[in-house]
Design an enzyme around this catalytic site. Sequence first.
Site, PDB file in Angstrom:
ATOM      1  N   ARG A 146       0.807  -1.218   0.000  1.00  0.00           N
ATOM      2  CA  ARG A 146       0.000   0.000   0.000  1.00  0.00           C
ATOM      3  C   ARG A 146       0.839   1.266   0.000  1.00  0.00           C
ATOM      4  O   ARG A 146       0.550   2.233  -0.718  1.00  0.00           O
ATOM      5  CB  ARG A 146      -0.970  -0.009   1.196  1.00  0.00           C
ATOM      6  CG  ARG A 146      -1.877   1.203   1.321  1.00  0.00           C
ATOM      7  CD  ARG A 146      -2.488   1.684   0.019  1.00  0.00           C
ATOM      8  NE  ARG A 146      -3.146   0.651  -0.757  1.00  0.00           N
ATOM      9  CZ  ARG A 146      -3.384   0.734  -2.048  1.00  0.00           C
ATOM     10  NH1 ARG A 146      -3.000   1.806  -2.737  1.00  0.00           N
ATOM     11  NH2 ARG A 146      -3.987  -0.241  -2.698  1.00  0.00           N
ATOM     12  N   LYS A 206       0.994  39.987  -3.346  1.00  0.00           N
ATOM     13  CA  LYS A 206      -0.359  39.596  -3.726  1.00  0.00           C
ATOM     14  C   LYS A 206      -1.401  40.582  -3.179  1.00  0.00           C
ATOM     15  O   LYS A 206      -1.056  41.492  -2.427  1.00  0.00           O
ATOM     16  CB  LYS A 206      -0.645  38.171  -3.228  1.00  0.00           C
ATOM     17  CG  LYS A 206       0.194  37.113  -3.946  1.00  0.00           C
ATOM     18  CD  LYS A 206      -0.026  35.736  -3.384  1.00  0.00           C
ATOM     19  CE  LYS A 206      -1.408  35.190  -3.705  1.00  0.00           C
ATOM     20  NZ  LYS A 206      -1.509  34.664  -5.080  1.00  0.00           N
TER      21      LYS A 206
END
Length: 277
Positions: A102, A168
């Site tokens: 996994r 920003k």
Amino acid sequence: MSKIKLSREFIKSTVKLALNEDLYPLGDITSSLINDEKVVTIKLIANQNALIGGLLFAKQTFALIDDKIKFIIKKRDGSKVKKGSLVALIKGKAKNILIAERVALNFLSHISGIATKTNEFVKLAGKKTKICCTRKTIPNLRVIQKYAVKLGGGTNHRFNLSDEYLIKDNHVASSDLKTLVLKAIKNRKGKKITVEVDTINQLKSILGLKFNTVLLDNMSIKKLKNSVKIARKYYQTEASGNVTLKTVKAIASTGVNRISVGSITHSAPAVDFKLEI
């Protein structure tokens, strides 16, 4: 496609952390029920069309569980595969392969997913416009995710907040656009400066100041085209804001140099792989 290399030690330490998460504190209590020492050969198969990434992470996972497991790679990172393609052969004790399965597939699925999605954007944008990733990454997995972006033909943006100045809208809301740009220019010390603007008026207010890139955020195609025409004499241009596979071609057609896409890292679907005995 341009690629970045990850060191063997980085891959090993990353895989160790992942295995510790899966095996602490008692190991794989289900696989411990198996007493059979039989050696098997298992095929790792792609369950869909994809661009492969993360094979060395998968290989390292099996090696850390059992260094006698052979992981024979049949496709390289960055290669395209079709559904049903053989990606690798795994030879070793079934019990130990099951313990590692996994974690190995999680790395492979996630990295391949980002590479595959990035490549879809890259193909639609064309050769003249770069597709860039952002800092919208899973905490502690940024290096891996940006590696996957490169595999898909994308371009890496800054890795962290120290890499470059990126002024920003929220910075501007706390101060003043022109003041911040002038401060960044004064303090730059060799760092690149990118400035985000939302309107053509904002762009005009800083036009000619000595920074590197103007980030044109959430603009209509018409406004974006006009902004690129105004800005390209002075700066590299970049578009951002809810870019999708449906809109990226139109955005690229404006002549913008690069397009930043958050979804290639934060929302890339995992690629499906299966182990077949």
